[in-house]
Design an enzyme around this catalytic site. Structure first.
Site, short mmCIF file in Angstrom:
data_model
loop_
_atom_site.label_atom_id
_atom_site.label_comp_id
_atom_site.label_asym_id
_atom_site.label_seq_id
_atom_site.Cartn_x
_atom_site.Cartn_y
_atom_site.Cartn_z
CE LYS A 1 126.03 53.23 16.07
NZ LYS A 1 124.56 54.19 16.41
CG HIS B 1 126.49 49.28 24.99
ND1 HIS B 1 126.31 48.31 23.54
CD2 HIS B 1 125.83 50.78 24.63
CE1 HIS B 1 125.18 48.85 22.79
NE2 HIS B 1 125.38 50.62 23.36
CB SER C 1 126.89 50.95 12.31
OG SER C 1 125.75 51.73 12.66
P1 A3P Z 1 123.74 51.86 10.11
O1 A3P Z 1 124.69 52.36 11.15
O2 A3P Z 1 124.60 50.48 9.28
O3 A3P Z 1 122.28 52.11 9.40
P2 A3P Z 1 122.83 50.70 17.71
O4 A3P Z 1 121.21 50.91 18.20
O5 A3P Z 1 123.15 49.72 17.87
O6 A3P Z 1 123.63 52.26 18.23
O7 A3P Z 1 123.10 50.56 15.97
C1 A3P Z 1 122.54 51.42 15.05
C2 A3P Z 1 122.25 50.30 13.83
O8 A3P Z 1 121.22 50.02 14.21
C3 A3P Z 1 122.84 51.78 12.23
O9 A3P Z 1 123.48 51.04 11.85
C4 A3P Z 1 120.99 51.85 12.20
O10 A3P Z 1 120.75 52.42 11.47
C5 A3P Z 1 120.57 50.11 12.63
N1 A3P Z 1 118.97 50.81 13.52
C6 A3P Z 1 118.10 51.09 13.74
N2 A3P Z 1 117.10 51.34 13.91
C7 A3P Z 1 117.04 50.32 12.73
C8 A3P Z 1 116.08 49.25 12.41
N3 A3P Z 1 114.41 49.95 12.83
N4 A3P Z 1 115.53 48.26 11.24
C9 A3P Z 1 116.34 48.50 10.90
N5 A3P Z 1 118.39 49.19 10.73
C10 A3P Z 1 118.25 49.85 12.36
#
Ligand code: A3P
Length: 283
Positions: free
Chosen positions: A44, A99, A129
């Site tokens: 996240k 991870h 998140s």
């Molecule tokens: P939020 O839940 O705060 O919106 P991971 O990829 O490590 O699982 O992280 C997911 C988080 O990254 C989520 O955060 C998601 O919305 C955000 N995220 C994914 N793509 C993104 C992008 N292009 N720009 C900004 N945030 C992004």
């Protein structure tokens, strides 16, 4: 498994896609190549955003790959049994994601010149998140409330363990030539500069129009609409909603109570005060 996690050496792992045998074998046997690029993060932290960026840098802004292949096949998760197979079947330079806390990483990593990018994000936003994500996923135990997940997170009883230990562990690679730290916050604040920093680290030069394509096609809105990147291809029994939720820095302020914010500040200070301040641009 009975409490919704698969435990390995004191760390909770998701129950779907992971086995103890695989985690052990991966650590002993996986061989990194010098030309591999490894993305490491606590879940996240914006991992999929960084993967999308790396894929687009790799293809010099061409969108064919990101529009035709699921993100988990482009930069597979090494610790999952499926991801491992995709990686080991692939020829040539590989994008790899992980991870795992550093103690679970394949031993070969520390003897290779594999480029490692550690993605860090304000743990308060990682927590929020994670709360929303694990609520819609069936990979691990579902939290019943943010209050409950807050407690789990502080105790390290969430997938991949303690955020604090994860960061501290991987920071032992800080200063190595093949190790780069990128924060979600710098990516948000000035995406172009962060992309240039990543390109320099990878030894890649992109033309201005190629760079513009990377920027445009890795944006939150475009990723949200790309079914190869937004996880809507996964079956509903695994994930009930989209990965792209809000995509902002500082959303924790909309969710933490004043007391939670104070408790978190105190714990952050206790656990991380001795690490260099510049690691935590949000503080
Ligand atoms: P939020 O839940 O705060 O919106 P991971 O990829 O490590 O699982 O992280 C997911 C988080 O990254 C989520 O955060 C998601 O919305 C955000 N995220 C994914 N793509 C993104 C992008 N292009 N720009 C900004 N945030 C992004």
């Amino acid at each position: 498994m009975s409490d919704g996690y698969m435990w390995f050496e004191g760390i909770p792992f998701p129950v779907v896609g992971y086995t103890l045998e695989h985690l052990k074998a991966m650590r002993e046997n996986f061989v990194f190549k010098d030309e591999d690029v490894l993305t490491v993060s606590f879940p996240k932290s914006g991992t999929n955003w960084l993967i999308e960026i790396l894929c687009l840098i790799h293809s010099k802004g061409d969108t064919t790959w990101i529009q035709s292949t699921p993100i988990w096949e482009r930069s597979p998760w090494l610790e999952t049994t499926h991801g491992y197979k995709v990686i080991t079947d692939k020829e040539g330079p590989r994008l790899i994601t992980s991870h795992v806390p550093i103690q679970f990483s394949p031993k070969s990593l520390f003897k290779s010149k594999t480029k490692v990018i550690y993605l860090i994000r304000n743990p308060r936003d990682v927590l929020v998140s994670g709360y929303f994500f694990w609520t819609i996923s069936n990979l691990v135990k579902k939290p019943e409330s943010l209050k409950q997940y807050f407690e789990w997170f502080i105790q390290g009883n969430v997938a991949f363990g303690s955020w604090f230990d994860h960061v501290r562990g991987w920071m032992s690679m800080k200063g190595k030539e093949n190790f780069l730290i990128v924060s979600y916050e710098e990516l948000k604040q000035d995406t172009r500069s962060a992309l240039q920093k990543i390109c320099r680290f990878l030894g890649k030069t992109l033309q201005p129009e190629e760079m513009n394509s990377v920027l445009r096609n890795s944006s939150f809105q475009i990723m949200k609409e790309n079914k190869m990147s937004n996880y809507t291809l996964l079956p509903k029994w695994l994930l009930e909603g989209p990965l792209m939720r809000k995509g902002i820095a500082g959303d924790w302020k909309n969710h933490f109570t004043v007391t939670q914010a104070e408790v978190f500040d105190k714990i952050f200070q206790e656990k991380m005060a001795d690490l260099p301040r510049e690691l935590f641009p949000w503080e």
